[in-house]
Write an enzyme that holds these catalytic residues in place. Structure first.
Site, short mmCIF file in Angstrom:
data_model
loop_
_atom_site.label_atom_id
_atom_site.label_comp_id
_atom_site.label_asym_id
_atom_site.label_seq_id
_atom_site.Cartn_x
_atom_site.Cartn_y
_atom_site.Cartn_z
CG ASP A 31 23.09 39.00 51.83
OD1 ASP A 31 23.52 37.42 51.58
OD2 ASP A 31 22.00 38.65 52.91
CB ALA A 32 24.97 45.22 48.58
CD GLU A 33 29.14 42.41 43.63
OE1 GLU A 33 29.31 44.21 43.74
OE2 GLU A 33 29.16 41.67 42.48
CG ASP A 35 20.14 41.25 46.62
OD1 ASP A 35 20.25 40.09 46.43
OD2 ASP A 35 20.27 41.76 47.92
CB SER A 80 12.43 33.10 45.78
OG SER A 80 13.21 33.97 46.30
CG LEU A 81 9.48 36.44 49.18
CD1 LEU A 81 9.53 37.14 51.04
CD2 LEU A 81 7.48 36.85 49.27
CE LYS A 114 13.14 38.75 52.46
NZ LYS A 114 15.36 38.01 52.39
CD GLU A 172 13.75 32.96 57.38
OE1 GLU A 172 12.95 32.66 56.36
OE2 GLU A 172 14.23 33.75 56.55
P1 NAD Z 1 14.49 35.99 49.86
O1 NAD Z 1 15.15 36.31 51.04
O2 NAD Z 1 15.59 37.49 49.09
O3 NAD Z 1 12.84 36.00 49.78
C1 NAD Z 1 12.52 34.89 49.86
C2 NAD Z 1 12.53 34.32 51.37
O4 NAD Z 1 12.02 34.67 52.30
C3 NAD Z 1 11.80 32.94 51.99
O5 NAD Z 1 12.16 31.81 51.76
C4 NAD Z 1 11.91 33.11 53.28
O6 NAD Z 1 13.39 32.43 53.62
C5 NAD Z 1 12.20 34.67 53.90
N1 NAD Z 1 11.52 35.15 54.58
C6 NAD Z 1 11.30 35.85 55.60
N2 NAD Z 1 10.62 36.49 56.44
C7 NAD Z 1 9.08 36.24 55.15
C8 NAD Z 1 8.41 36.47 55.69
N3 NAD Z 1 7.38 37.56 56.76
N4 NAD Z 1 7.56 36.00 54.55
C9 NAD Z 1 7.87 35.35 53.61
N5 NAD Z 1 9.45 35.30 53.60
C10 NAD Z 1 10.12 34.96 54.37
O7 NAD Z 1 14.81 34.97 48.42
P2 NAD Z 1 15.54 33.66 48.48
O8 NAD Z 1 15.50 32.88 47.65
O9 NAD Z 1 15.92 33.02 50.28
O10 NAD Z 1 17.08 34.10 48.64
C11 NAD Z 1 17.52 35.28 48.55
C12 NAD Z 1 18.35 36.81 49.05
O11 NAD Z 1 19.36 35.75 49.05
C13 NAD Z 1 19.50 37.20 47.51
O12 NAD Z 1 18.52 38.20 47.14
C14 NAD Z 1 20.31 37.38 48.93
O13 NAD Z 1 20.23 38.31 49.22
C15 NAD Z 1 20.38 36.66 49.06
N6 NAD Z 1 22.03 35.49 48.97
C16 NAD Z 1 23.06 36.09 48.91
C17 NAD Z 1 24.19 34.97 48.25
C18 NAD Z 1 25.38 35.68 48.40
O14 NAD Z 1 26.41 34.66 47.90
N7 NAD Z 1 25.46 36.63 49.44
C19 NAD Z 1 24.04 33.97 47.07
C20 NAD Z 1 22.80 33.43 47.33
C21 NAD Z 1 21.56 34.25 47.77
#
Ligand code: NAD
Length: 332
Positions: A31-33, A35, A80-81, A114, A172
């Site tokens: 995920d860090a990559e 991000d 998302s957030l 989170k 979640e």
């Molecule tokens: P996110 O995970 O950064 O944040 C939004 C999500 O947080 C919400 O949809 C919900 O599922 C979750 N969440 C958890 N606790 C919560 C709470 N208390 N209140 C509200 N929401 C809560 O965003 P995202 O759009 O789901 O994903 C992006 C992240 O996923 C990236 O920053 C990355 O870390 C990861 N990602 C990784 C890859 C990869 O190839 N490794 C690819 C895509 C995304």
């Protein structure tokens, strides 16, 4: 021209990672990559707003549903957030909130771990669970009703009598650390798929076409917000934290580490406290979500393309970057 090429390269790369993560439940980079690339793309787009395209990964939530499941239109979009990666970027976010409110409104914060799983929408009609859906691309998700019904701590019926006639709850779905280890042990014995981490195990389990397989997976849920609400039988609180307590009163499971902070310093203290107990929790978290608690202020702040302006995910420093990468490589 060089900028345009870099933008195109970053977008293609992030779209491919999104596909692996959201559709295949099988990421190939930590995920860090991901991000890091996303932050670079955001920075370039901020410098060159004329080059932002509506299909850029910075403008989108998740990925469109795959055809194998029925589709569910989210009547209230599931966003998302935004992220903060350190105290300075959290402080900048908090300042933006106050600047945008342009008055002396006191902001109380609801702080929630989170949870590192996947977002679902659950629709209760007359207190009965009638539909479960993934977030998908935020507007359309996958119908996973049969699968969510197998989640051990999710009630099929609400308690009490004063719940709204139609109540959509968001939360979640995750796998406990112990459940994840046990699942991988049993997969190893049976020559099955080894999951890279609890998040991927939860996502892969919830998006099974055969709900009998989902039922055998140790999934749990914590709810964190309301979506569509119709036919209230008692007034909804004007505080996000109090709404969570209303959900708990109707029998829905809340993350026990949820609390209120009175200001930025309170959020910082909350962040430190949660980071200190992180390893002792039996589920994975990857940061702290700080939300403006007052619903009226949330409405005044509104949304941008893919996230609300009243909340931020303040991520923990990347911990197991190499371990995750090795796990994933080992799996291939
Ligand atoms: P996110 O995970 O950064 O944040 C939004 C999500 O947080 C919400 O949809 C919900 O599922 C979750 N969440 C958890 N606790 C919560 C709470 N208390 N209140 C509200 N929401 C809560 O965003 P995202 O759009 O789901 O994903 C992006 C992240 O996923 C990236 O920053 C990355 O870390 C990861 N990602 C990784 C890859 C990869 O190839 N490794 C690819 C895509 C995304």
């Amino acid at each position: 021209m060089q900028i345009e090429q870099e933008l195109a390269r970053l977008r293609a790369q992030l779209n491919e990672y999104n596909y692996q993560y959201y559709v295949l439940d099988d990421p190939t980079v930590p995920d860090a990559e991901y991000d890091r690339l996303m932050e670079r793309l955001k920075a370039l787009e901020a410098q060159h707003p004329e080059l932002i395209s509506p299909d850029s990964p910075t403008q989108k939530v998740g990925a469109a549903p795959v055809g194998a499941f029925g589709e569910v239109e989210h009547e209230v979009p599931m966003l998302s957030l935004d992220n903060a990666f350190d105290a300075d970027s959290f402080a900048a976010f908090e300042k933006r909130v106050h600047d945008r409110l342009k008055d002396d409104s006191k902001v109380t914060w609801c702080c929630e771990p989170k949870l590192d799983g996947l977002a679902v929408s659950l629709l209760y009609e007359d207190g009965k669970l009638v539909r479960g859906a993934t977030r998908g691309d935020g507007r359309t998700g996958e119908n996973i009703t049969a699968n969510v019904k197998t989640i051990a701590n999710l009630p099929l019926s609400l308690r009490g009598e004063d719940y709204p006639k139609r109540l959509e709850v968001r939360g979640e779905v995750f796998m406990t650390k112990a459940g994840f280890e046990a699942l991988n042990d049993s997969q190893r014995k049976q020559g099955g798929k080894i999951f890279a981490n609890p998040r991927n195990a939860a996502a892969g389990s919830l998006r099974q076409l055969d709900s009998r397989i989902t039922a055998k997976r140790p999934l749990r849920i914590y709810v964190y917000s309301m979506g569509l609400v119709e036919g209230e039988q008692s007034p909804l609180a004007n505080s996000h934290y109090q709404r969570l307590q209303q959900l708990r009163g109707w029998g829905l499971p809340l993350c026990p580490q949820t609390g209120l902070a009175q200001d930025r310093a309170g959020c910082e203290a909350f962040y430190e406290k949660i980071m200190a107990i992180r390893d002792s929790l039996d589920y994975e978290i990857d940061g702290l979500v700080c939300k403006v608690d007052d619903i009226g202020l949330q409405q005044r702040l509104g949304f941008v393309a893919r996230a609300p302006r009243w909340a931020v995910a303040w991520k923990f420093p990347a911990q197991e970057q190499m371990t995750e990468l090795l796990d994933v490589e080992f799996q291939v």
